[in-house]
Design a protein around this motif. Structure first.
Motif, short mmCIF file in Angstrom:
data_model
loop_
_atom_site.label_atom_id
_atom_site.label_comp_id
_atom_site.label_asym_id
_atom_site.label_seq_id
_atom_site.Cartn_x
_atom_site.Cartn_y
_atom_site.Cartn_z
N TRP A 43 43.99 29.45 27.83
CA TRP A 43 44.07 28.98 29.22
C TRP A 43 42.68 28.63 29.74
CZ3 TRP A 43 48.03 27.04 31.52
CH2 TRP A 43 49.34 27.47 31.21
N TYR A 44 41.69 29.48 29.43
CA TYR A 44 40.31 29.19 29.84
C TYR A 44 39.85 27.86 29.25
CZ TYR A 44 35.28 29.10 29.30
OH TYR A 44 33.98 28.69 29.28
N ASP A 45 40.04 27.68 27.94
CA ASP A 45 39.59 26.44 27.29
C ASP A 45 40.30 25.23 27.87
OD1 ASP A 45 37.57 27.31 25.48
OD2 ASP A 45 39.13 28.17 24.20
N LEU A 46 41.58 25.37 28.18
CA LEU A 46 42.31 24.28 28.82
C LEU A 46 41.69 23.96 30.18
CD1 LEU A 46 44.67 22.27 28.71
CD2 LEU A 46 46.11 24.08 29.73
N GLY A 47 41.29 24.98 30.91
CA GLY A 47 40.62 24.75 32.18
C GLY A 47 39.33 23.97 32.01
N SER A 105 44.46 32.05 33.11
CA SER A 105 43.63 32.86 32.22
C SER A 105 43.38 34.23 32.83
CB SER A 105 42.30 32.14 31.95
OG SER A 105 41.47 32.95 31.15
N LEU A 106 43.01 34.23 34.10
CA LEU A 106 42.72 35.50 34.79
C LEU A 106 43.97 36.34 35.00
CD1 LEU A 106 40.11 34.16 37.32
CD2 LEU A 106 39.69 35.74 35.42
N ARG A 107 45.11 35.69 35.18
CA ARG A 107 46.37 36.43 35.34
C ARG A 107 46.69 37.22 34.06
NH1 ARG A 107 48.80 33.91 39.04
NH2 ARG A 107 48.87 31.88 38.04
N ARG A 108 46.29 36.66 32.93
CA ARG A 108 46.55 37.31 31.65
C ARG A 108 45.46 38.29 31.25
NH1 ARG A 108 49.49 33.27 32.62
NH2 ARG A 108 51.35 32.78 31.45
N ASP A 109 44.24 38.05 31.74
CA ASP A 109 43.12 38.95 31.43
C ASP A 109 42.14 38.89 32.58
OD1 ASP A 109 40.96 40.37 30.48
OD2 ASP A 109 40.59 39.09 28.74
N GLY A 150 39.60 40.43 33.03
CA GLY A 150 38.23 40.53 32.56
C GLY A 150 37.70 39.25 31.92
N GLN A 151 38.44 38.18 32.00
CA GLN A 151 38.02 36.89 31.43
C GLN A 151 36.96 36.29 32.37
OE1 GLN A 151 37.03 34.30 29.58
NE2 GLN A 151 38.85 34.59 28.33
N ALA A 152 35.73 36.79 32.24
CA ALA A 152 34.65 36.45 33.17
C ALA A 152 34.28 34.97 33.12
CB ALA A 152 33.43 37.32 32.89
N GLU A 153 34.40 34.34 31.97
CA GLU A 153 34.08 32.92 31.88
C GLU A 153 35.03 32.11 32.77
OE1 GLU A 153 34.40 34.98 29.31
OE2 GLU A 153 32.41 34.99 28.42
N ALA A 154 36.31 32.45 32.73
CA ALA A 154 37.28 31.77 33.59
C ALA A 154 36.98 32.05 35.05
CB ALA A 154 38.70 32.21 33.24
N ALA A 155 36.62 33.28 35.36
CA ALA A 155 36.30 33.63 36.75
C ALA A 155 35.08 32.85 37.24
CB ALA A 155 36.04 35.13 36.87
N GLY A 156 34.07 32.76 36.41
CA GLY A 156 32.87 32.02 36.79
C GLY A 156 33.15 30.55 37.03
N ALA A 168 35.78 40.08 38.30
CA ALA A 168 35.26 39.78 36.96
C ALA A 168 34.05 40.65 36.66
CB ALA A 168 34.89 38.31 36.87
N LEU A 169 33.18 40.85 37.64
CA LEU A 169 31.98 41.66 37.41
C LEU A 169 32.31 43.14 37.25
CD1 LEU A 169 29.55 39.76 39.76
CD2 LEU A 169 29.37 39.96 37.26
N ALA A 170 33.42 43.58 37.82
CA ALA A 170 33.85 44.97 37.61
C ALA A 170 34.21 45.17 36.13
CB ALA A 170 35.04 45.29 38.50
N ALA A 171 34.76 44.13 35.52
CA ALA A 171 35.14 44.20 34.10
C ALA A 171 33.97 43.91 33.18
CB ALA A 171 36.29 43.22 33.82
#
Length: 171
Positions: free
Chosen positions: A57-61, A80-84, A86-92, A114-117
């Motif tokens: 999902w992140y890569d698709l984004g 991506s974030l709904r599934r993980d 902690g996916q900080a790259e997607a959050a950023g 994201a930063l908490a994770a």
């Protein structure tokens, strides 16, 4: 034919996940080569097989953002974030889109989660500083710079200098 029918029916999930991973990897390779049409097609195919892949999902984004399809990129980053969470790259990346769209207030909680994770993710710290500064919360932006530095996160010196209000970059 039997294997294809099993995959389509959702049987043999380990084979299915392997196929999804191979498609996602090929999509990332197409992305790196600049063939965004093929990259998007492979990533979408991977997600049809494994819709819970936060990385796909992140890569698709990323692909959609590069194609200028920012609304669809936002949706992919959120998936991506709904599934993980902690996916900080997607959050950023999501936060970057939100900030550019004038929705910095939406970016702050995404970045804090994201930063908490992953507390040392530099893109999230950078975007948090920018979002807080954009919202006019100068003190919180300076505090974020201090906290990032305390964790050993290197921030762009020009950004830090601008936030600090001095050329030395020492807020």
């Amino acid at each position: 034919a039997a294997l294809a029918a099993s995959l389509a029916a959702g049987l043999l999930p380990e084979v299915r996940a392997g196929d999804a991973g191979a498609l996602a990897n090929r999509g990332v390779a197409w992305k790196a080569c600049g063939d965004l049409d093929r990259a998007e097609a492979d990533l979408q195919a991977a997600l049809r097989l494994d819709p819970d892949s936060a990385v796909a999902w992140y890569d698709l984004g990323v692909v959609r953002a590069r194609r200028g399809r920012l609304d669809l990129a936002e949706q992919a980053y959120r998936e991506s974030l709904r599934r993980d969470a902690g996916q900080a790259e997607a959050a950023g990346n999501l936060a970057g889109l939100l900030i550019r769209d004038g929705r910095a207030s939406e970016a702050v909680p995404v970045l804090r989660a994201a930063l908490a994770a992953r507390p040392t993710q530099p893109v999230c710290w950078t975007n948090l500083v920018v979002a807080l500064w954009t919202l006019g919360d100068r003190e919180a932006a300076r505090d974020a710079v201090h906290r990032a530095r305390a964790l050993g996160v290197s921030l762009d010196p020009d950004l830090v200098a601008g936030i600090a209000g001095d050329e030395g970059g020492n807020p």
